[in-house]
Design an enzyme around this catalytic site. Structure first.
Site, PDB file in Angstrom:
ATOM      1  N   ASP A  18      50.263  36.847   4.158  1.00 56.90           N
ATOM      2  CA  ASP A  18      51.371  35.941   4.399  1.00 56.90           C
ATOM      3  C   ASP A  18      50.900  34.528   4.051  1.00 56.90           C
ATOM      4  O   ASP A  18      49.692  34.267   3.949  1.00 56.90           O
ATOM      5  CB  ASP A  18      51.804  36.039   5.864  1.00 56.90           C
ATOM      6  CG  ASP A  18      53.007  35.184   6.168  1.00 56.90           C
ATOM      7  OD1 ASP A  18      54.021  35.342   5.471  1.00 56.90           O
ATOM      8  OD2 ASP A  18      52.932  34.356   7.090  1.00 56.90           O
ATOM      9  N   ASP A  20      52.879  30.899   4.912  1.00 56.36           N
ATOM     10  CA  ASP A  20      53.095  29.863   5.919  1.00 56.36           C
ATOM     11  C   ASP A  20      52.514  30.300   7.254  1.00 56.36           C
ATOM     12  O   ASP A  20      52.880  31.349   7.787  1.00 56.36           O
ATOM     13  CB  ASP A  20      54.595  29.578   6.067  1.00 56.36           C
ATOM     14  CG  ASP A  20      54.927  28.126   5.762  1.00 56.36           C
ATOM     15  OD1 ASP A  20      54.043  27.267   5.965  1.00 56.36           O
ATOM     16  OD2 ASP A  20      56.046  27.849   5.327  1.00 56.36           O
ATOM     17  N   ASP A 217      50.555  35.938  10.606  1.00 55.32           N
ATOM     18  CA  ASP A 217      50.549  35.197  11.867  1.00 55.32           C
ATOM     19  C   ASP A 217      51.730  35.543  12.750  1.00 55.32           C
ATOM     20  O   ASP A 217      51.824  35.038  13.869  1.00 55.32           O
ATOM     21  CB  ASP A 217      50.563  33.689  11.590  1.00 55.32           C
ATOM     22  CG  ASP A 217      51.886  33.229  10.978  1.00 55.32           C
ATOM     23  OD1 ASP A 217      52.318  33.837   9.976  1.00 55.32           O
ATOM     24  OD2 ASP A 217      52.504  32.278  11.503  1.00 55.32           O
TER      25      ASP A 217
END
Length: 337
Positions: A18, A20, A217
Site C-alpha cells: 500500500d 498512503d 496500514d
C-alpha cells in the site's frame, strides 16, 4: 500469527505495498521507507505498489514514489482503476462507453482496456465507474446518478471512507463519495478495490507473484484484502491503525506479521510459543487468564506485541480494549497512535 526465521524480504517473492500511510503520507515520505525498500529489493524481493486511489495514473504514482526516494516505474504500480477497467472490459463489448465519475486515473485505465470514457448520461452509457478525485463536482455526480438510475452498471474503485490528510486530520475518501450515487439511486456498486478481490487478483496477474506478502496500514482494506485473497500480510503502524485497534481486530482483520514500519521487511519475525495461557516471543511473556493480561520481560517491544496479539486473538471475539490497555503500557507502546 506466523513466525519467519528469515527476513520477510527473503521469505516472500513479491511485496504488494500500500502507499498512503506505508511509503508516504500525502507527499511526505514515511521515515525509513525508502531505505527499507531498497534493501528489500537488494535481497531479491520484487515490489509492487498497490493503491485504492483511482485518481492518479500509474505514471503519476511512479513519479511521486521517485520524489520520495523510491525508484519506481509505471509498470510497478497497480491501481483500483486498473482493476475496475478489467472488470468492465470483461462485461462490456469492446469500445463501449463508460461514464467516469472520477479523474484521469480511471480514464487512462479504461482507454488501456479498449473502452471509451464519457462524462454525460444523455447517451445512455451501459456503465458508470466512480473513483476518488479531490476535484469531483456535483454535476458529474449527478450525471452518474442519472445513468445508474437508467440501468447502467455501477462500479466503484473502492470503499475507503477516509484517506490520510498529510496535514494530520483524515479526509473523506471514495467510500463516502460512493454513497451519494448509491443513496440517490438505491443501487449498490460493484467494488473492485481493497478489500474486495479484483484488485488483489489484478496485482497477482501483473506481478506473477507466487508467495505474495501484502503490506499495509489499514485493517479494513489491506489486511482484510489479504485475508480475502488468501495471502499473508504485514501490518505497519505508520498510517491509520494504532496498536489497540490491531489487538481488538476481528479474525478477518488480523495480520500475519506486525512491525512499526517497513524495516519489518528486513528482519526475521520470532514465532510466538504458546504453553497453555502463556505466550512467549523474544524476551517477553504474556499470560492470559480470561480477560486479564499480564506482561513480563524486556527487549524488542514488537516481540511483546506479537505475544500480546496472539493472546488477544486466541478467541474469535476480541477482548475489550480496557483489558489490554495496561498490557500495552507494560510494553512501552501507546494505546493510540
Amino acid at each position: 500469527m506466523k513466525g519467519s526465521d528469515r527476513p520477510l524480504s527473503e521469505a516472500y517473492d513479491v511485496a504488494l505495498l500500500d502507499l498512503d500511510g506505508v511509503v508516504y503520507v500525502g507527499q511526505r515520505p514515511v521515515p525509513a521507507a525508502a531505505e527499507s525498500l531498497a534493501k528489500a529489493r537488494a535481497a531479491g524481493q520484487r515490489l509492487a505498489f498497490v493503491t485504492n486511489n483511482a485518481s492518479r495514473t500509474p505514471s503519476a504514482v511512479a513519479a511521486l514514489l521517485n520524489d520520495v526516494g523510491v525508484p519506481a516505474h509505471a509498470d510497478d504500480v497497480v491501481t483500483s482503476a486498473q482493476a475496475a477497467a478489467r472488470l468492465l472490459a470483461e462485461r462490456l463489448p469492446a469500445g463501449s462507453e463508460v461514464l467516469v465519475v472520477g479523474g484521469m486515473g480511471l480514464r487512462h485505465a479504461l482507454y488501456a482496456r479498449g473502452l471509451r470514457p464519457v462524462s454525460v448520461a444523455s447517451g445512455r452509457p451501459p456503465a458508470v465507474v466512480q473513483g476518488y478525485d479531490p476535484r469531483l463536482s456535483y454535476g458529474l455526480l449527478s450525471e452518474g446518478a442519472q445513468a445508474v438510475s437508467m440501468g447502467a452498471l455501477f462500479v466503484g474503485s473502492n470503499r475507503d471512507l477516509t484517506i490520510p490528510g498529510g496535514d494530520g486530520p483524515l479526509h473523506p475518501g471514495n467510500g463516502a463519495l460512493l454513497r451519494v450515487i448509491s443513496s440517490a439511486t438505491g443501487v449498490e456498486p460493484i467494488v473492485t478495490g481493497k478489500p474486495e478481490r479484483p484488485l488483489h487478483h489484478e496485482s497477482i496477474l501483473r506481478t506473477g507473484a507466487e508467495r505474495p506478502l501484502v503490506v499495509g496500514d489499514r485493517l479494513d482494506t489491506d489486511i482484510e484484502g489479504a485475508f480475502n485473497g488468501g495471502a499473508d500480510s504485514l501490518l505497519v503502524f505508520t498510517g491509520v491503525t494504532d496498536h489497540m485497534q490491531a489487538l481488538t481486530a476481528p479474525p478477518n482483520h488480523r495480520p500475519t506479521y506486525l512491525a512499526h514500519d517497513l524495516t519489518g521487511l528486513l528482519v526475521p519475525h520470532p514465532e510466538v510459543a504458546r504453553d497453555g495461557g502463556r505466550y512467549s516471543c523474544g524476551g517477553w511473556t504474556v499470560t492470559r487468564d480470561g480477560d486479564l493480561f499480564d506482561v513480563t520481560g524486556s527487549g524488542e517491544p514488537y516481540d511483546g506485541l506479537r505475544a500480546l496479539a496472539s493472546a488477544a486473538w486466541q478467541d474469535a471475539a476480541p477482548p475489550a480494549a480496557e483489558a489490554l490497555s495496561g498490557a500495552l503500557g507494560a510494553l512501552g507502546l501507546p494505546r493510540l497512535r
